[in-house]
Design a protein around this motif. Structure first.
Motif, PDB file in Angstrom:
ATOM      1  N   UNK A 187      27.496 112.715 -25.932  1.00 40.47           N
ATOM      2  CA  UNK A 187      27.960 112.074 -24.503  1.00 40.47           C
ATOM      3  C   UNK A 187      28.256 110.730 -24.748  1.00 40.47           C
ATOM      4  N   UNK A 188      28.900 110.066 -25.217  1.00 40.21           N
ATOM      5  CA  UNK A 188      29.380 108.797 -25.362  1.00 40.21           C
ATOM      6  C   UNK A 188      30.446 108.685 -26.132  1.00 40.21           C
ATOM      7  N   UNK A 189      30.969 107.567 -26.483  1.00 43.47           N
ATOM      8  CA  UNK A 189      32.553 107.155 -26.849  1.00 43.47           C
ATOM      9  C   UNK A 189      32.402 107.422 -28.480  1.00 43.47           C
ATOM     10  N   UNK A 190      31.732 108.257 -29.006  1.00 51.65           N
ATOM     11  CA  UNK A 190      31.893 108.329 -30.442  1.00 51.65           C
ATOM     12  C   UNK A 190      32.560 109.103 -31.059  1.00 51.65           C
ATOM     13  N   UNK A 191      33.052 110.259 -30.249  1.00 52.98           N
ATOM     14  CA  UNK A 191      33.962 111.339 -30.737  1.00 52.98           C
ATOM     15  C   UNK A 191      35.299 111.377 -29.793  1.00 52.98           C
ATOM     16  N   UNK A 192      35.105 110.976 -28.714  1.00 50.90           N
ATOM     17  CA  UNK A 192      36.278 111.078 -27.701  1.00 50.90           C
ATOM     18  C   UNK A 192      36.121 109.845 -26.677  1.00 50.90           C
ATOM     19  N   UNK A 193      37.158 109.329 -26.096  1.00 57.38           N
ATOM     20  CA  UNK A 193      37.050 108.243 -25.110  1.00 57.38           C
ATOM     21  C   UNK A 193      36.304 109.030 -23.885  1.00 57.38           C
ATOM     22  N   UNK A 194      35.623 107.975 -23.259  1.00 64.57           N
ATOM     23  CA  UNK A 194      34.787 108.329 -22.278  1.00 64.57           C
ATOM     24  C   UNK A 194      35.670 108.898 -20.989  1.00 64.57           C
ATOM     25  N   UNK A 195      36.735 108.455 -20.723  1.00 66.34           N
ATOM     26  CA  UNK A 195      37.622 108.387 -19.698  1.00 66.34           C
ATOM     27  C   UNK A 195      38.143 109.944 -19.744  1.00 66.34           C
ATOM     28  N   UNK A 196      37.919 110.722 -20.940  1.00 61.84           N
ATOM     29  CA  UNK A 196      38.440 111.897 -21.131  1.00 61.84           C
ATOM     30  C   UNK A 196      37.472 112.983 -20.822  1.00 61.84           C
ATOM     31  N   UNK A 197      35.963 112.602 -20.316  1.00 62.98           N
ATOM     32  CA  UNK A 197      34.996 113.468 -20.060  1.00 62.98           C
ATOM     33  C   UNK A 197      35.150 113.423 -18.580  1.00 62.98           C
ATOM     34  N   UNK A 198      34.466 114.509 -18.088  1.00 62.64           N
ATOM     35  CA  UNK A 198      34.151 114.944 -16.403  1.00 62.64           C
ATOM     36  C   UNK A 198      33.641 113.625 -15.733  1.00 62.64           C
ATOM     37  N   UNK A 199      34.128 113.361 -14.556  1.00 62.09           N
ATOM     38  CA  UNK A 199      33.702 112.250 -13.791  1.00 62.09           C
ATOM     39  C   UNK A 199      32.034 112.127 -13.858  1.00 62.09           C
ATOM     40  N   UNK A 200      31.521 113.019 -13.462  1.00 66.15           N
ATOM     41  CA  UNK A 200      30.053 113.091 -13.276  1.00 66.15           C
ATOM     42  C   UNK A 200      29.269 112.607 -14.584  1.00 66.15           C
ATOM     43  N   UNK A 201      30.003 112.724 -15.849  1.00 59.00           N
ATOM     44  CA  UNK A 201      29.476 112.454 -17.094  1.00 59.00           C
ATOM     45  C   UNK A 201      29.535 110.730 -17.423  1.00 59.00           C
ATOM     46  N   UNK A 202      30.405 110.209 -16.829  1.00 56.17           N
ATOM     47  CA  UNK A 202      30.990 108.843 -17.189  1.00 56.17           C
ATOM     48  C   UNK A 202      29.494 107.924 -17.052  1.00 56.17           C
ATOM     49  N   UNK A 203      29.153 108.038 -15.955  1.00 56.53           N
ATOM     50  CA  UNK A 203      27.824 107.126 -15.625  1.00 56.53           C
ATOM     51  C   UNK A 203      26.775 107.276 -16.810  1.00 56.53           C
ATOM     52  N   UNK A 204      26.591 108.218 -17.370  1.00 52.95           N
ATOM     53  CA  UNK A 204      25.418 108.239 -18.450  1.00 52.95           C
ATOM     54  C   UNK A 204      26.269 107.911 -19.654  1.00 52.95           C
ATOM     55  N   UNK A 205      27.509 108.304 -19.918  1.00 52.47           N
ATOM     56  CA  UNK A 205      28.122 107.932 -21.282  1.00 52.47           C
ATOM     57  C   UNK A 205      28.466 106.383 -21.261  1.00 52.47           C
ATOM     58  N   UNK A 206      28.792 105.798 -20.255  1.00 53.18           N
ATOM     59  CA  UNK A 206      28.957 104.292 -20.340  1.00 53.18           C
ATOM     60  C   UNK A 206      27.534 103.555 -20.382  1.00 53.18           C
ATOM     61  N   UNK A 207      26.313 103.978 -19.921  1.00 54.32           N
ATOM     62  CA  UNK A 207      25.198 103.216 -19.833  1.00 54.32           C
ATOM     63  C   UNK A 207      24.107 103.796 -20.732  1.00 54.32           C
TER      64      UNK A 207
END
Length: 257
Positions: A187-207
């Motif tokens: 759940x980070x930008x390791x394998x896919x861009x964060x923008x491609x993840x569901x909106x509810x996951x962005x907060x955790x993935x970005x921070x």
């Protein structure tokens, strides 16, 4: 209380001990090296053609390698938890204490040995990445910054792993930490861009702490603008390290009463 030279000498001896134990656990060392390589090959050759990482990257391998380097560091560092738990369960700590070897040198020995193993495995992963098409464009200063970020994270994750090893009551329970460390980069930008993840996951993935480290490595290795991301990554690593060292000291005293 032992003086600083005595602590450093004990830590060096404990590091040598941990490295010798690693040589006897060849299967664990090979697994920690080969698993990230296998995952990298799977993502590049199985999934890479279906993942859009944007026009900034010539191919998926250019995007994914920094994430795999952090995955490798996390997985290798997490094995420290099992090693520390085995020491606590096996009774060797009582023998060390009778020889006036404190908890700090014992844990530092595990952490330094983990760092050495991880640097070797990370170098191996990077070498394989180059063979399959990864072409870093980092400047000498960029390579130095890459090494600093990796070393900071490997050290911090190794210390928090040592604390988990003290907290766990069995090596098997400590081994569960390996799963957590292996999962965190997903759940980070390791394998896919964060923008491609569901909106509810962005907060955790970005921070979460892994994302700024990966973004720093990616930008530095490809000679792209990184802004203040490396400083954020180092701040995360420093915070984790301070917390882990303090927590491991408390837990060691509690476990050895």
């Amino acid at each position: 209380m032992s003086d600083a030279p005595g602590v450093l000498t004990h830590a060096a001896v404990m590091t040598g001990r941990s490295l010798r134990i690693s040589r006897r656990n060849v299967d664990a060392v090979i697994t920690s090296m080969m698993l990230p390589i296998m995952l990298m090959l799977i993502f590049v050759y199985f999934f890479g053609g279906a993942i859009d990482t944007g026009a900034a990257y010539d191919s998926y391998v250019m995007y994914v390698v920094p994430g795999v380097l952090l995955l490798c560091a996390g997985f290798g560092a997490s094995t420290t938890a099992v090693a520390v738990s085995e020491d606590m369960k096996g009774g060797i700590i009582d023998r060390f204490r009778s020889l006036d070897v404190g908890g700090t040198p014992v844990l530092a020995g595990h952490v330094v040995a983990s760092t050495v193993r991880n640097l070797v495995s990370t170098t191996l992963v990077l070498g394989v990445a180059v063979l399959i098409g990864f072409r870093p464009a980092a400047t000498p200063a960029g390579w130095a910054a890459v090494a600093a970020v990796l070393l900071a994270y490997i050290t911090a994750l190794s210390w928090i792993s040592a604390a988990i090893g003290l907290l766990a009551r069995t090596p098997e329970a400590a081994g569960g930490f390996t799963f957590f460390m292996s999962f965190l980069p997903y759940p980070s930008s390791a394998f896919v861009p964060v923008d491609s993840m569901p909106d509810w996951l962005h907060g955790f993935a970005d921070h979460q702490p892994i994302t700024p480290a990966i973004e720093s490595l990616r930008g530095l290795l490809l000679n792209q603008p990184v802004g203040n991301t490396p400083w954020i990554a180092l701040a995360w690593a420093t915070g984790i390290l301070v917390l882990a060292v303090g927590l491991s000291g408390v837990l060691f005293r509690v476990r050895t009463r």
